[in-house]
Scaffold this motif. Sequence first.
Motif, PDB file in Angstrom:
ATOM      1  N   GLN A 123      -1.828  -7.670   0.479  1.00  0.00           N
ATOM      2  CA  GLN A 123      -2.770  -7.292  -0.521  1.00  0.00           C
ATOM      3  C   GLN A 123      -3.993  -7.477  -0.045  1.00  0.00           C
ATOM      4  O   GLN A 123      -5.004  -6.223   0.199  1.00  0.00           O
ATOM      5  CB  GLN A 123      -1.786  -7.441  -2.350  1.00  0.00           C
ATOM      6  N   PHE A 139      -5.129  -5.717   2.899  1.00  0.00           N
ATOM      7  CA  PHE A 139      -5.266  -4.409   2.490  1.00  0.00           C
ATOM      8  C   PHE A 139      -7.037  -4.311   1.282  1.00  0.00           C
ATOM      9  O   PHE A 139      -8.782  -3.133   1.940  1.00  0.00           O
ATOM     10  CB  PHE A 139      -4.709  -3.764   2.016  1.00  0.00           C
ATOM     11  N   HIS A 157       0.838  -1.464   0.269  1.00  0.00           N
ATOM     12  CA  HIS A 157       0.203  -0.446   0.077  1.00  0.00           C
ATOM     13  C   HIS A 157       0.684   1.305  -0.020  1.00  0.00           C
ATOM     14  O   HIS A 157       2.218   0.879   0.340  1.00  0.00           O
ATOM     15  CB  HIS A 157      -0.491  -0.106   0.961  1.00  0.00           C
ATOM     16  N   ARG A 158       0.492   2.236  -0.148  1.00  0.00           N
ATOM     17  CA  ARG A 158       1.373   3.390  -0.505  1.00  0.00           C
ATOM     18  C   ARG A 158       0.661   4.439   0.731  1.00  0.00           C
ATOM     19  O   ARG A 158      -0.587   4.429   0.947  1.00  0.00           O
ATOM     20  CB  ARG A 158       0.780   4.183  -1.704  1.00  0.00           C
ATOM     21  N   GLY A 195      -9.290   3.877   1.269  1.00  0.00           N
ATOM     22  CA  GLY A 195      -8.397   4.817   1.096  1.00  0.00           C
ATOM     23  C   GLY A 195      -8.106   5.667  -0.324  1.00  0.00           C
ATOM     24  O   GLY A 195      -6.788   5.592  -1.384  1.00  0.00           O
TER      25      GLY A 195
END
Length: 571
Positions: A439, A442, A416-417, A513
């Motif tokens: 992943q 998330f 994720h960023r 997000g």
Amino acid sequence: MPISDPCFTSFTQSINSYALPERFTFPFYYEPHPLCELAASQLQRHLTSQTDWQHNFGVEQDVIVGSNEKAIGKMFGVLLVQHSSGEIGYLSAFSGKVADSNHLPGFVPPVFDMLEEDGFFKTELAEITEINATIKLQQANPQLVELTTTLQTEIKSSQDQLEAQRQVMIEGRKSRKEQRSTADNKAQDGTQESQIALEQLIIQLSKESIKEKNTLRDLKIFWDENVNNIQHQLDRLNTELSQLKTTRKNLSNALQKKLFQQYKFLNTHGIEKDLNDIFKDTPNHIPPAGSGECAAPKLLQYAFAHELTPLALAEFWWGVAPKSEIRQHKKFYASCQSKCQPILGHMLEGIEMDENPLLINPAEGKDIEIIYEDEFMLIVNKPADFLSVPGKNIQDSVYTRIQQRYPNATGGLIVHRLDMATSGLMVLGLTKKAHKRLQKQFINRTVEKRYTALIDGVLTQNEGMITLPLRGDLYDRPRQLVCFEHGKPAETTYQVLKRNGERTKVHLYPKTGRTHQLRVHCAHHLGLNMPIMGDDLYGKKADRLHLHAGYLSLTHPMTKEPMEFNVEAEF
């Protein structure tokens, strides 16, 4: 001797103590020069006190008084210039129209006045408007609606009847097959009577088959004629509509091209280019609507045309914020990317400018702190102003640093960023399987995330939820807009930790997000209406963005063990 230029404004106080700018402002990311701040302050006093014209900005005595639907805020600009006499002053401009006019006393005129009464734009626009009215009238034609409905009904009826006849034929074939089989068995005795009966039956069954086929044929002919007749009437109306729309499109394109040709911009070399020339090498090749109407190009065009030397630029918002954008009264903002960047790129060619900070690596000299490490995954504490992945101009990032540290990692690393400006915890997968499983956590939103932020203002509510849908600003990336029509759902829960003077420290819990979600939800007037401290996009620049991803709760991708990580913010 006073300068006679009606748009050149002298400072009302001595500026001898101010140093002049060494280079011109980089318009897409800047801190306003003190003389620009002084000019803006002087212009703002004028906006508050002048009585020559009226415009509802939603402002009273420099204070926003409400979000009246009729109130419209505007972007204003000041350009610090030096007159040929040596005097330092400034020019003022506004974006678009103010008080339903392109021309106001003391402000530079538009590059081209499309509102001129005898101009081609109003005349040709009136023709397009007339076609629009005809199209709306045609679209509202009851016959069009009636024929469309009738056609759908007739097609459905034809399909139903034809299908019913096909079923009759299927059953008929089945019945005839059984009758022939029975007759064949009887004819096995070899008697003449049974043979005659079989022949007569075959003739009868053949006639029945032909009759059923003819019934299907007649039904097809009947319904084809019926449907085609209605379709013909409908096509006639739709053809008229299509022709009108084509005419409108052609006239609009021609008017747009002709209009863009009138917007001609100079630069320091005296080279003039129109909007068509300026935008021909951009990805879309066509200028966005409103190009050339922003304050910055208006100011520079006037300066070049009147031999005034541009020294520095600043633009500020005056009035209530638009419904979708984040604009705060009296705050300074950079020029927009899609409309202004190509124009200003031409106009500022050859002018020595401040360095583009977007080309400077802000991560230089910074290290990434590793919080947790095993053979499958990493948890790192990313510093503020550090890219998560390589950018367009800067390669240094969490990804490149970790890739260098783990050259044999088989996973995609970044799970994720975080925004470049945001500090805090990031998860990285070192193997393919671990990366995929992390992943998935998330994506399924089973990871708990908590951010800490310092917001600019005193938040009276102790907790709450913000649900403002977001989408990218197509004309000014990477900004995000609140958009209830096309935006993606975004949800943030907040909880106050501490109030300190004019600041509030909060915990933020994003359920989704989206890009810049927390920053927009805090800054937007329908959210907390208080930007995060140091937010250079939606608030005011400071030493850093005071937003930190401090808490993470997830499951280890291989051992399934629950894991928690907590790193306090350093602000």
